[in-house]
Write an enzyme that holds these catalytic residues in place. Structure first.
Site, PDB file in Angstrom:
ATOM      1  CB  CYS A 134       3.987  14.649  97.993  1.00 15.85           C
ATOM      2  SG  CYS A 134       3.273  14.482  96.532  1.00 15.85           S
ATOM      3  N   GLY A 146       7.777   3.448  93.655  1.00 22.61           N
ATOM      4  CA  GLY A 146       8.917   3.309  94.704  1.00 22.61           C
ATOM      5  C   GLY A 146       8.331   2.726  95.999  1.00 22.61           C
ATOM      6  CE  LYS A 147       5.086   7.410  99.162  1.00 21.02           C
ATOM      7  NZ  LYS A 147       5.240   7.881  97.639  1.00 21.02           N
ATOM      8  CG  ASP A 200     -11.646   5.767  90.104  1.00 25.06           C
ATOM      9  OD1 ASP A 200     -10.981   5.978  91.022  1.00 25.06           O
ATOM     10  OD2 ASP A 200     -12.518   6.277  89.618  1.00 25.06           O
ATOM     11  CB  CYS A 208      -2.897   6.507  94.306  1.00 26.26           C
ATOM     12  SG  CYS A 208      -4.489   6.661  94.841  1.00 26.26           S
ATOM     13  CB  ALA A 254       1.885   5.294  88.935  1.00 29.27           C
ATOM     14  N   PRO A 255       4.768   6.139  90.720  1.00 24.30           N
ATOM     15  CG  PRO A 255       6.852   7.076  90.672  1.00 24.30           C
ATOM     16  CD  PRO A 255       5.264   7.355  91.299  1.00 24.30           C
TER      17      PRO A 255
END
Length: 434
Positions: free
Chosen positions: A377, A261-262, A305, A256, A258-259
């Site tokens: 988050c 950064g990690k 998925d 998972c 996107a976007p």
């Protein structure tokens, strides 16, 4: 004819609240019609209306004899845009009212010109009384705190001593955090570049090296942004890469992603790893590719998925997995105030079921002895500590590892504004070695 900024704000907030569309998708479409500082003002108006929606609705109620519905509904949001300017911006009242009234023409609701003008003029005259009413203790919590009732009740149950502080933190404008690409510069070296550019910072997170700026700046003013020397990422999100703690030549999955950064942060810290980044939405993966390109990093990016790894997995288990699970995003409301109105109470149980499914599926992709970081988050225990408690009770080879010195808790729950960071949750799980 010049574009009326208030008309765009009314359209945008109407799309979010009544049509259930994401502000992140709607706002850029309207900003593209503007130039310069007007883009920022449009953002301020849209974010402001969504932050204070119940309060603004309450304030207008005495002055609207008949609710604006159907084709007139956008006029209702125009009134809210006007009221937000009067109450929360430095725009002179007369300018706020006249420009808002003028917006009835491009919105094709000129017949509401008198209504919009009358409501705003009345509220302008009674601003002090309106503010006193908002502060009144007998008001429903949803109006006092500008959050939906279902969410307030969940916070009261989970955080009986802190729920008011959390709601207050959600209403604040978020700080700007920087992530230094340490392939190019150390954190200290980049701080020197900031000082040369006269960009002030106020805090460095000791664990991750994340830099909090005194105030937000245009990314183009950041030294080396285009060259990939630095990225924008909240301090809480920057904890992920250090917790994953990649070792040389690890085979790593960012699930998972996107976007991105990690994903990029992991690659910046460990250049010898092989990285696979997956996300279910192909359109969101565009951002992953853009971030990788700007930072000149390489990863295998897959539309897949996480709940059905058999459709994309090549059969090679991973040494490290970062599972940034789909969640309610209730920890980042200060950055995305539309979450308050897009998310519904019954979403949480559905999300919790999906999170548990993805966690179990991705666990099967992890090597014995490998590490999985579960992240959200969210600040709701149902999505966080309760998920991990259930998982380690059911899965024999799953071992919960304490994060830093937090040995008395199930994972690490960061609350909004704690150390200036967003609300975030992390749990570190290690699979028993064979």
């Amino acid at each position: 004819m010049a574009v009326n900024l208030r008309a765009l704000a009314a359209k945008c907030t109407f799309s979010v609240v009544d049509k259930g569309r994401s502000l992140a998708e709607e706002l850029p479409k309207h900003q593209d019609k503007l130039e310069g500082k007007d883009k920022g003002l449009l953002q301020e108006l849209c974010y402001g209306v969504l932050r204070y929606l119940p309060e603004l609705e309450f304030a207008t109620r005495p002055f609207i004899s008949k609710p604006l519905v159907g084709k007139q509904r956008v006029g209702h949001f125009l009134i809210l845009v006007g009221l937000y300017q009067i109450k929360y911006t430095r725009i002179p009242d007369h300018a706020a009212v006249s420009e808002t009234v003028a917006a009835t023409k491009p919105l094709r609701c000129e017949h509401l010109k008198g209504v919009v003008n009358g409501v705003l003029r009345n509220i302008q005259r009674q601003t002090e009384k309106t503010n006193a009413d908002i502060d009144a203790k007998e008001l429903p919590d949803a109006i006092k705190y500008n959050h939906p009732s279902w969410f307030i009740k969940k916070l009261q149950a989970a955080y009986p001593e802190q729920w008011q502080d959390i709601l207050s933190a959600n209403q604040q404008k978020p700080p700007m955090w920087l992530r230094v690409n340490q392939i190019h510069h150390s954190v200290n070296d980049y701080l020197a570049l900031l000082e040369q550019a006269q960009i002030e910072y106020c805090h460095i997170d000791e664990a991750s090296g994340a830099i909090e700026l005194n105030q937000a700046v245009d990314v183009n003013t950041l030294p080396g942004f285009d060259q990939g020397w630095v990225s924008i990422q909240d301090g809480a999100a920057q904890q992920a890469a250090r917790l994953v703690d990649c070792q040389d030549n690890d085979h790593v999955l960012d699930c998972c992603a996107a976007p991105g950064g990690k994903t990029c942060h992991l690659l910046e810290l460990s250049q010898s790893i092989t990285m696979t980044a997956i996300d279910i939405e192909a359109t969101r993966l565009t951002r992953v590719h853009e971030n990788l390109e700007r930072l000149k990093l390489t990863a295998k990016v897959i539309t897949g998925d996480a709940a059905n790894p058999e459709t994309w997995w090549d059969g090679q288990q991973y040494d490290r997995i970062l599972l940034d699970a789909p969640c309610s995003a209730t920890g980042v409301i200060r950055r995305h105030p539309d979450i308050k109105w897009l998310r519904k109470a019954d979403d949480i149980e559905k999300l919790a079921d999906l999170q548990q499914l993805i966690l179990r599926k991705t666990w099967s992709l992890l090597k014995p002895g490998g590490t999985l970081i579960y992240a959200t988050c969210s600040i709701l225990p149902q999505e966080n500590s309760e998920q991990i408690t259930q998982f380690i009770a059911d899965i024999a080879d799953a071992n919960l590892i304490a994060i830093d010195d937090k040995t008395d808790s199930i994972g690490w729950q960061i609350l909004p504004s704690e150390a200036s960071m967003d609300g975030f949750y992390y749990a570190k799980l290690v699979k028993t070695a064979i």
